[in-house]
Scaffold this motif. Structure first.
Motif, PDB file in Angstrom:
ATOM      1  N   TYR A  22      41.531  42.223  64.903  1.00  0.00           N
ATOM      2  CA  TYR A  22      41.656  41.768  63.462  1.00  0.00           C
ATOM      3  C   TYR A  22      40.641  41.165  62.824  1.00  0.00           C
ATOM      4  O   TYR A  22      39.867  41.572  61.764  1.00  0.00           O
ATOM      5  N   GLN A  23      39.908  40.543  62.937  1.00  0.00           N
ATOM      6  CA  GLN A  23      38.567  39.587  62.768  1.00  0.00           C
ATOM      7  C   GLN A  23      37.721  39.946  62.710  1.00  0.00           C
ATOM      8  O   GLN A  23      37.235  40.714  61.511  1.00  0.00           O
ATOM      9  N   LEU A  24      37.230  40.708  64.031  1.00  0.00           N
ATOM     10  CA  LEU A  24      36.023  42.432  63.726  1.00  0.00           C
ATOM     11  C   LEU A  24      36.521  43.254  62.967  1.00  0.00           C
ATOM     12  O   LEU A  24      35.781  43.641  61.917  1.00  0.00           O
ATOM     13  N   TRP A  25      37.368  43.660  63.016  1.00  0.00           N
ATOM     14  CA  TRP A  25      37.819  44.837  62.214  1.00  0.00           C
ATOM     15  C   TRP A  25      37.646  44.363  60.615  1.00  0.00           C
ATOM     16  O   TRP A  25      36.597  45.435  60.164  1.00  0.00           O
ATOM     17  N   GLN A  26      38.290  43.613  60.128  1.00  0.00           N
ATOM     18  CA  GLN A  26      37.975  42.678  58.187  1.00  0.00           C
ATOM     19  C   GLN A  26      36.257  42.456  58.460  1.00  0.00           C
ATOM     20  O   GLN A  26      36.079  43.065  56.606  1.00  0.00           O
ATOM     21  N   SER A  27      35.449  42.481  59.470  1.00  0.00           N
ATOM     22  CA  SER A  27      34.125  42.063  59.260  1.00  0.00           C
ATOM     23  C   SER A  27      33.513  43.212  58.800  1.00  0.00           C
ATOM     24  O   SER A  27      32.742  43.137  57.755  1.00  0.00           O
ATOM     25  N   MET A  28      33.496  44.129  60.216  1.00  0.00           N
ATOM     26  CA  MET A  28      33.427  46.030  59.679  1.00  0.00           C
ATOM     27  C   MET A  28      33.673  46.075  58.576  1.00  0.00           C
ATOM     28  O   MET A  28      32.731  46.505  57.882  1.00  0.00           O
ATOM     29  N   LYS A  29      34.648  46.312  58.143  1.00  0.00           N
ATOM     30  CA  LYS A  29      35.082  45.953  56.825  1.00  0.00           C
ATOM     31  C   LYS A  29      34.245  45.851  56.021  1.00  0.00           C
ATOM     32  O   LYS A  29      33.920  46.340  54.496  1.00  0.00           O
ATOM     33  N   ALA A  30      34.232  44.677  55.271  1.00  0.00           N
ATOM     34  CA  ALA A  30      33.363  43.499  54.360  1.00  0.00           C
ATOM     35  C   ALA A  30      31.690  44.322  54.323  1.00  0.00           C
ATOM     36  O   ALA A  30      31.522  44.670  53.671  1.00  0.00           O
ATOM     37  N   ILE A  31      31.895  44.420  55.591  1.00  0.00           N
ATOM     38  CA  ILE A  31      29.769  44.242  55.502  1.00  0.00           C
ATOM     39  C   ILE A  31      30.392  46.215  55.275  1.00  0.00           C
ATOM     40  O   ILE A  31      29.224  46.651  54.711  1.00  0.00           O
ATOM     41  N   GLY A  32      30.686  46.947  55.332  1.00  0.00           N
ATOM     42  CA  GLY A  32      30.934  48.202  55.015  1.00  0.00           C
ATOM     43  C   GLY A  32      31.044  49.002  53.885  1.00  0.00           C
ATOM     44  O   GLY A  32      29.703  49.374  53.145  1.00  0.00           O
ATOM     45  N   SER A  33      31.540  48.125  52.996  1.00  0.00           N
ATOM     46  CA  SER A  33      32.056  48.036  52.171  1.00  0.00           C
ATOM     47  C   SER A  33      30.768  47.520  50.895  1.00  0.00           C
ATOM     48  O   SER A  33      31.161  48.020  49.709  1.00  0.00           O
ATOM     49  N   GLY A  34      30.345  47.063  51.683  1.00  0.00           N
ATOM     50  CA  GLY A  34      29.155  46.255  50.428  1.00  0.00           C
ATOM     51  C   GLY A  34      27.935  47.635  50.707  1.00  0.00           C
ATOM     52  O   GLY A  34      27.208  47.032  49.433  1.00  0.00           O
ATOM     53  N   GLN A  35      28.146  48.556  51.153  1.00  0.00           N
ATOM     54  CA  GLN A  35      26.928  49.923  50.730  1.00  0.00           C
ATOM     55  C   GLN A  35      25.692  49.275  50.899  1.00  0.00           C
ATOM     56  O   GLN A  35      25.351  48.024  51.424  1.00  0.00           O
ATOM     57  N   MET A  36      24.709  50.035  50.061  1.00  0.00           N
ATOM     58  CA  MET A  36      23.177  49.594  49.941  1.00  0.00           C
ATOM     59  C   MET A  36      22.904  48.724  48.978  1.00  0.00           C
ATOM     60  O   MET A  36      22.622  47.134  49.440  1.00  0.00           O
TER      61      MET A  36
END
Length: 401
Positions: free
Chosen positions: A254-268
């Motif tokens: 959960y923690q890793l997946w949410q971190s990756m989602k957060a960074i990915g959602s930031g985009q450029m």
């Protein structure tokens, strides 16, 4: 009047403002990241209290930097065994007086608790260990010429001061911090002058051990072997979440997946300051990079990495400018400590490396960790400060005219 101007000029030239500026910018980013993370935290943590405590630790760390800068190479040499002994004492003390509440949540006996105040002795041990390792290598190289036998002797001396630290950290169940000390050890070994006829086989052996460990982790029979060697269930879960982040997104991943989602959602360019939508556990500390990624996107993440690059570059430059063997080993230890923290923390935030609980220097929330970082920077600044002082003492007439 001319003499007063000369004295002020000497004092200003002895301070490396580039390093100080890099640390200050990282501190500002850290305060912003903590504010955003705590503001969106579902716990009862007060945003104001979190910011005040972090600011207080920055002030304490700043005082620590000023204090350490007053120590020249000879004084650092003398206090190294004292600080190392104090660090060992604290590592032993925490095994008896560890914070029970932290142990229940993390399984680690690495925190001393005094009411609501907690402190991690292993963090203070880092600069003490770096000083001691620098003293050991310098002392050995002064007495002995490099040869295969003498190089093995040097490795043995370094291990003699390293193994007690690793054993105590193992007893505290703090695997992540153990890796930091191993990185420091490896960095100092590489620059100590030890022949590659020894370093190369050791490196190959370490790689073989790492590869074997990965094979054991992915096999049921291998995990049983690792369990007998002391690996805990939570460590296997962290590796599982690293190998397959999408496999258990509601539990161990959960923690890793949410971190990756957060960074990915930031985009450029990111969502914008304090406009966080993705919930990430412990994002004010271990996962602070995910906060930066979501709020400021790729541009913000790249800026943070660039700041770290500039900080490391300036530390390397100081090392070459001073041309002092003892200083060189100190700076190598400090640089390796920072590089490992930066690489491991960012790596685990983006899924490149397993979760290890390694915070991000000058940005993650944490008093004892921040104090250790600031004291380490103080040692680097003292190198420039006293090296320039020596140069002025040799060339002082030019400035006194």
């Amino acid at each position: 009047m001319a003499k007063a101007v000369s004295t002020r000029r000497k004092s200003e030239d002895r301070i490396d403002y580039g390093i100080i500026l890099s640390v200050m910018l990282l501190a500002l980013i850290g305060m912003a990241a903590i504010y955003m993370a705590v503001s969106h935290d579902t716990s009862s943590t007060s945003t104001t209290r979190a910011l005040i405590m972090q600011a207080l630790w920055y002030v304490i760390g700043g005082i620590g930097i000023f204090f350490v800068m007053q120590f020249d190479a000879e004084q650092l040499w003398r206090v190294a065994p004292i600080l190392y002994g104090l660090g060992i004492f604290l590592l032993i003390l925490v095994l008896v007086a560890y914070d029970r509440s932290v142990f229940v949540h993390t399984g680690a006996k690495s925190w001393l608790g005094f009411g609501s105040f907690t402190f991690q002795p292993s963090e203070v041990m880092k600069p003490a260990y770096i000083l001691m390792l620098g003293r050991v290598v310098t002392n050995h190289n002064t007495k002995y010429q490099h040869s295969t036998a003498n190089d093995w002797r040097l490795i043995g001396e370094m291990l003699l001061w390293t193994l007690p630290v690793l054993v105590l950290l193992k007893l505290q169940n703090d695997f992540g911090t153990m890796l930091v000390f191993l990185a420091i050890f490896a960095g100092v070994v590489l620059v100590s002058g030890i022949t590659w006829k020894i370093i190369a086989p050791i490196g190959i052996g370490a790689g073989a051990i790492g590869s074997t460990a990965i094979v054991l982790v992915v096999q049921p029979w291998g995990r049983r072997i690792l369990e007998h060697l002391g690996f805990a269930a939570y460590q296997f879960k962290r590796i599982d979440s690293w190998l397959d982040p999408s496999g258990a997104t509601s539990t161990s991943s959960y923690q890793l997946w949410q971190s990756m989602k957060a960074i990915g959602s930031g985009q450029m360019y990111g969502r914008g300051f304090n406009n966080l939508k993705v919930t990430v556990p412990v994002r004010e500390s271990d996962m602070a990079f995910s906060t930066i990624g979501e709020a400021f996107g790729f541009i913000g993440c790249a800026a943070v990495i660039l700041l770290y690059f500039l900080l490391i570059y300036q530390m390397i430059r100081v090392t070459f400018d001073t041309q002092n063997e003892f200083y060189a080993y100190i700076s190598t230890g400090v640089i390796m400590m920072f590089v490992f923290h930066i690489f491991e923390n960012i790596g685990m935030n983006i899924g490149l490396l397993p979760l290890t609980g390694i915070p991000l220097p000058f940005i993650s929330q944490g008093g004892s960790f921040l104090l250790a970082d600031m004291l380490s920077v103080g040692m680097i600044l003292s190198m420039r400060y006293h090296h320039q002082s020596y140069m002025f003492s040799q060339e002082g007439e030019e400035f006194d005219r």
